[in-house]
Design a protein around this motif. Structure first.
Motif, PDB file in Angstrom:
ATOM      1  N   LYS A   1      82.169  40.152  53.021  1.00  0.00           N
ATOM      2  CA  LYS A   1      81.133  40.810  53.824  1.00  0.00           C
ATOM      3  C   LYS A   1      81.303  40.424  55.288  1.00  0.00           C
TER       4      LYS A   1
ATOM      5  N   GLU B   1      74.123  45.500  42.616  1.00  0.00           N
ATOM      6  CA  GLU B   1      74.386  44.135  43.102  1.00  0.00           C
ATOM      7  C   GLU B   1      73.194  43.237  42.752  1.00  0.00           C
TER       8      GLU B   1
ATOM      9  N   GLU C   1      69.900  33.576  48.167  1.00  0.00           N
ATOM     10  CA  GLU C   1      69.892  33.755  49.629  1.00  0.00           C
ATOM     11  C   GLU C   1      70.343  35.178  49.988  1.00  0.00           C
ATOM     12  N   LEU C   2      71.362  35.649  49.253  1.00  0.00           N
ATOM     13  CA  LEU C   2      71.835  37.021  49.481  1.00  0.00           C
ATOM     14  C   LEU C   2      70.722  38.024  49.212  1.00  0.00           C
TER      15      LEU C   2
ATOM     16  N   LEU D   1      80.427  34.322  44.449  1.00  0.00           N
ATOM     17  CA  LEU D   1      79.549  34.157  45.615  1.00  0.00           C
ATOM     18  C   LEU D   1      80.378  34.111  46.885  1.00  0.00           C
TER      19      LEU D   1
ATOM     20  N   TYR E   1      73.483  39.899  40.569  1.00  0.00           N
ATOM     21  CA  TYR E   1      73.165  38.576  41.150  1.00  0.00           C
ATOM     22  C   TYR E   1      72.001  37.936  40.410  1.00  0.00           C
TER      23      TYR E   1
ATOM     24  N   GLY F   1      75.393  28.591  42.661  1.00  0.00           N
ATOM     25  CA  GLY F   1      75.219  30.029  42.390  1.00  0.00           C
ATOM     26  C   GLY F   1      73.782  30.465  42.615  1.00  0.00           C
TER      27      GLY F   1
ATOM     28  N   TYR G   1      73.383  36.319  37.402  1.00  0.00           N
ATOM     29  CA  TYR G   1      74.029  35.012  37.678  1.00  0.00           C
ATOM     30  C   TYR G   1      72.965  33.904  37.830  1.00  0.00           C
TER      31      TYR G   1
ATOM     32  N   LEU H   1      74.599  30.029  53.150  1.00  0.00           N
ATOM     33  CA  LEU H   1      75.668  31.010  53.360  1.00  0.00           C
ATOM     34  C   LEU H   1      76.270  30.899  54.753  1.00  0.00           C
TER      35      LEU H   1
ATOM     36  N   ARG I   1      81.968  37.476  47.747  1.00  0.00           N
ATOM     37  CA  ARG I   1      80.982  38.442  48.253  1.00  0.00           C
ATOM     38  C   ARG I   1      80.624  38.134  49.700  1.00  0.00           C
ATOM     39  N   VAL I   2      80.363  36.867  49.974  1.00  0.00           N
ATOM     40  CA  VAL I   2      79.885  36.498  51.311  1.00  0.00           C
ATOM     41  C   VAL I   2      81.000  36.589  52.350  1.00  0.00           C
TER      42      VAL I   2
ATOM     43  N   ASP J   1      68.035  37.936  51.865  1.00  0.00           N
ATOM     44  CA  ASP J   1      68.403  38.541  53.139  1.00  0.00           C
ATOM     45  C   ASP J   1      68.430  40.082  53.060  1.00  0.00           C
TER      46      ASP J   1
ATOM     47  N   GLY K   1      73.017  30.348  46.432  1.00  0.00           N
ATOM     48  CA  GLY K   1      73.795  31.330  47.191  1.00  0.00           C
ATOM     49  C   GLY K   1      73.338  32.754  46.921  1.00  0.00           C
ATOM     50  N   PHE K   2      73.237  33.112  45.633  1.00  0.00           N
ATOM     51  CA  PHE K   2      72.871  34.493  45.319  1.00  0.00           C
ATOM     52  C   PHE K   2      71.421  34.778  45.666  1.00  0.00           C
TER      53      PHE K   2
END
Lengths: 716, 134
Positions: free
Chosen positions: B32, A518, A507-508, B25, A522, A501, A525, B115, B28-29, A511, A504-505
């Motif tokens: 998207k 959001e 990285e989101l 996660l 995130y 988690g 989390y 990702l 969401r990914v 980016d 991943g989050f």
């Protein structure tokens, strides 16, 4: 014998006389006497008167005398006349040969035997005398001669050969007697050599035997009493004669007596030198063969290089063979005796216990080592200890699938038995039974070797124990290793799950392009999982400190009810469950680390809240029971499946069924709780039913002092 | 809902994971990226959804309460042998990867993942079983 010889002499005369043998025996004797008359005449003629008639008669006498002389001299019988003193008056040639001296030398001398015979005949009791010396047979008869008184006729014959034969037989008989009455050659040897040497007229008699190096060595020796012969013996003792050399070698090779008539340097040099020094010139080597190889030689030495007669050599050969056989017999007997003595010594002195058992199983013989080992005298061992030992043997043999002792026909089976000694010490005995059959192959007795293997056995036992301990330790280490690997695997799984988690989050977020709500979600989390990772690390370190004993507990008086009330107050603020405190106001204080007890309670309360549905009830109870404070945290939540209950306190064993899936924990909470409780000296357990909820109970030992009134008031 | 920025293919992806954060996660990914995402929180739920909705690809966690991911994969394959299953696990040791492949996984996605690894494995394998299920 003497009569026979006389007869032989008469026959010889008779054969020479014209007219044949038998009828002329008497006549021959008369003629012989007539010759004597003629001899007497001749002897007296030098002093006698001479007349014509006398001359005629003399001529006739001379003729007859010549004839007679021929006859008399031609016979092998020695004849002579002696006077009243026994001195030789006249002798024939045969007599000079027999006596070994010429007539001129003999005349006027005498032989002691003849003198004695003449004396006896003069006494008048008899008319003839027979006697013998070592070499001569003699017959003396009175012969009256006119005018000259009485002369005596002596007949002499050489009986040395016969005497020698007799002597040889006597020696052989003596040797056989000695052999028959002696046990060993060393007993018989000296007597035989002495008999041989003295009787047969040798200067030295020796017995030589081959040694291990195949060299003859002097074993026994006899010699005539003489300084030089004594030295000869000493020289011989100092020397050795190689088996193949010289006269010994010849005798050994041929198997019959060998002679050196003159000991020459070609023989054994050392022996030759010694013999020369002792003036010994002749040697006879007689092989004494005991069957097969000649290992002994009888050596006879003489100063005279004598001709050895065949009969003597034959006798020596016979004697040599008998001596050889005797020596061999004696050596075999001695070897047997030595062997038996050796075996006896082995039995008696062996450090190992040895027992001889009859076919019926009773103890016949036990050596000293066995008696010492078992600390019994023979009678006690035989009557008491041995029957027990026999039973123990058969039991052990049965277990080891070995034949019972008495049936133990096959050799070399060993069993180990436990046995008490006479002094009550316990030994491990290794017993090996060997059946000894009689001539017919039936078991006659059993030989039992008994070895005290107590030390070996104890050492083995200790080694086995050590090995066992080592195995256990290894197994523990392996288990520990497996546990560690498993633990690492689980821990890494927990971390990676939390990091999934976070990574991943983030990285989101990195980016970009996210809405503010959001971003907030995130971030939440990420924060939660990061916090979880941190808790995980903290829990793991706590657990490790506790398990390794490095966690320090600050022990003090703790009011458990206060801890429970505080936990309720904290949890109630942030949860949708109802708390029901059921606290015993009279609960004494406990001894413990307050912070750790708070950790235990909050952990259990958090779990109860997590697993409770909204509006559920969490009940906290405290009681005093048997010196302990008993605390219960019960919920009305999901409950724990029965198969999970034994594992709830294990690491990372979260109950994740149903709605519990979303409940984040480290999986170490209950493990830590259990550790803390146990390190306070308490216990923790759980009761649960799926769908009805769970109740976690734990105990903490009460402090020694009584509760304070203030506490009672507070919780009243 | 498929996103406007989705790639050329749009697949139905079943994410089976007991960890709520991981589910969110992935959803969401992958959404998207233009895929449809179904989620299951344990093995049994995963089996039910897989048979019921025939997703193009399943991302299957292993350590789940009740039925674990490997058992779920076995049961799904028993019914639908061509179903594409990618094991997504935090058991990421080399021996684990071999174990999952030997159990029949089409691929293994180790957690935590980048990702692009997540979208990549779906793009790469999402079309594999569609023809078989058609």
């Amino acid at each position: 014998m003497i009569v026979a010889l006389y007869g032989v002499a008469a026959v010889a005369l008779g054969l020479a006389w014209p007219g044949g043998l038998t009828a002329w025996v008497a006549a021959a004797l008369l003629v012989a006497l007539g010759g004597v008359v003629g001899l007497v005449y001749l002897l007296s003629r030098g002093a006698g008167a001479a007349t014509e008639e006398a001359n005629l008669k003399a001529a006739e006498h001379e003729r007859r005398e010549a004839l007679l002389r021929l006859e008399v001299e031609g016979t092998g019988v020695g004849l002579g006349l002696v006077d009243e003193s026994g001195r030789w008056v006249q002798v024939n040639e045969s007599l000079t040969t027999i006596l070994g001296r010429p007539a001129a030398e003999l005349r006027g001398t005498s032989l002691p035997e003849v003198e004695r015979a003449v004396g006896e005949l003069q006494a008048g009791t008899r008319t003839s005398w027979h006697g013998e010396t070592s070499a001569l047979a003699l017959t003396v008869s009175a012969t009256p001669v006119n005018g000259s008184g009485v002369l005596y006729l002596v007949e002499a014959s050489d009986v040395s050969a016969a005497k020698r034969a007799e002597a040889l037989r006597d020696v052989l008989a003596a040797v056989r007697h000695t052999i028959a009455t002696s046990a060993t050659w060393d007993q018989a040897g000296p007597a035989i050599l002495a008999a041989l040497g003295s009787t047969l007229g040798w200067d030295a008699a020796q017995f030589w035997m081959l040694d291990d190096q195949n060299v003859f060595r002097l074993r026994h020796a006899w010699h005539r009493d003489s300084e030089r012969l004594f030295e000869f013996e000493r020289d011989c003792q100092a020397t050795g004669i190689p088996a193949a050399e010289g006269v010994f070698g010849r005798a050994r090779k041929s198997g019959v007596p060998a002679i050196d008539r003159s000991i020459t340097p070609q023989g054994n040099p050392a022996l030759v030198v010694a013999a020369r020094k002792a003036a010994l010139n002749a040697v006879v080597a007689v092989p004494a063969a005991g069957g097969g190889d000649v290992r002994c030689v009888l050596a006879l030495f003489s100063a005279q290089p004598e001709e050895q007669r065949e009969d003597a050599m034959n006798m020596l050969a016979t004697m040599g063979s008998e001596i050889g056989q005797f020596v061999q017999r004696a050596e075999t007997t001695a070897a047997l005796q030595r062997s038996e003595a050796d075996h006896r010594a082995i039995f008696e002195r062996a450090p190992m216990g040895i027992a001889r058992i009859s076919a019926e199983g009773s103890l016949v013989e036990a050596n000293a080592a066995l008696l010492a080992m078992l600390e019994h005298d023979f009678a006690t061992l035989r009557d008491q200890a041995w029957p027990d030992l026999l039973r123990s043997y058969d039991q052990a043999a049965g277990r080891a699938r070995v034949a019972p002792l008495l049936a133990g026909i096959s050799a070399g089976d060993s069993v180990q038995v436990r046995a008490a000694t006479g002094d009550g010490r316990w030994l491990w005995l290794q017993m090996t039974a060997t059946s000894i059959p009689d001539e017919l192959g039936r078991p006659e007795h059993v030989l039992v070797m008994v070895e005290d293997v107590t030390k070996v056995r104890d050492a083995q036992d200790r080694a086995t124990e050590a090995l066992e301990a080592q195995r256990t330790a290894n197994a523990d280490l392996e288990k520990l290793d497996r546990t560690k690997t498993e633990f690492l695997s689980i821990v890494s799984h927990e971390f990676r799950t939390a990091l999934t988690g976070i990574q991943g989050f983030s990285e989101l977020i990195r980016d970009g392009g996210l809405e503010p709500d959001e971003l907030r979600a995130y971030g939440g989390y990420i924060f939660n999982d990061a916090e979880r990772v941190n808790r995980l690390i903290g829990d793991m370190l706590d657990l490790d400190r506790m398990e390794s004993g490095r966690m320090i507990f600050r022990m003090a008086d703790v009011d458990v009810n206060e801890v429970l009330s505080d936990a309720i107050a904290r949890a109630a603020a942030s949860s949708n469950v109802e708390f029901k405190p059921d606290l015993d106001p009279r609960l004494p204080i406990v001894t413990g680390d307050r912070d750790r007890l708070v950790q235990v309670v909050s952990n259990l309360v958090n779990n109860a809240v997590k697993y409770s549905p909204e509006g559920g009830t969490v009940t906290l109870t405290s009681r005093s029971e048997g010196g302990y404070a008993l605390i219960t945290v019960a919920d009305t939540g999901l409950g724990i499946p029965p198969d999970e209950i034994p594992h709830v306190f294990e690491r990372f064993r979260r109950v994740r069924s149903g709605a519990a899936q979303s409940i984040a924990g480290t999986g170490l909470g209950l493990t830590i709780v259990k550790q803390i409780v146990e390190m306070h000296g308490g216990k923790i357990w759980v009761e649960s039913a799926v769908g009805h909820g769970s109740a976690f109970h734990f105990t903490i030992p009460l402090a020694v002092e009584t509760v304070t009134p203030a506490m009672q008031l507070r919780h009243a | 809902m498929p996103d406007a920025t989705a790639g050329s293919h749009s697949y139905t992806v079943l994410v089976a994971d007991d960890n709520e954060v991981a589910q969110r996660l992935c959803r969401r990914v992958l959404e998207k990226a233009g895929h449809r995402v179904l989620t299951a929180s344990d093995g049994q739920e995963a089996v039910n959804l897989a048979l019921q909705d025939s997703p193009d690809i399943i991302l299957m966690d292993v350590a789940m309460p009740g039925m674990d991911g490997l058992e779920a994969m076995r049961q799904i394959r028993a019914q639908k042998p061509g179903m594409t299953v990618v094991i997504a696990s935090a058991h990421s040791m080399a021996s684990d990867r071999d174990r999952f492949l030997a159990a029949g996984a089409d691929d293994v996605l180790s957690k935590p993942f980048k990702l692009t690894e997540l979208t990549g494995v779906v793009d790469r394998l999402g079309g594999r079983s569609s023809s078989a299920q058609a």
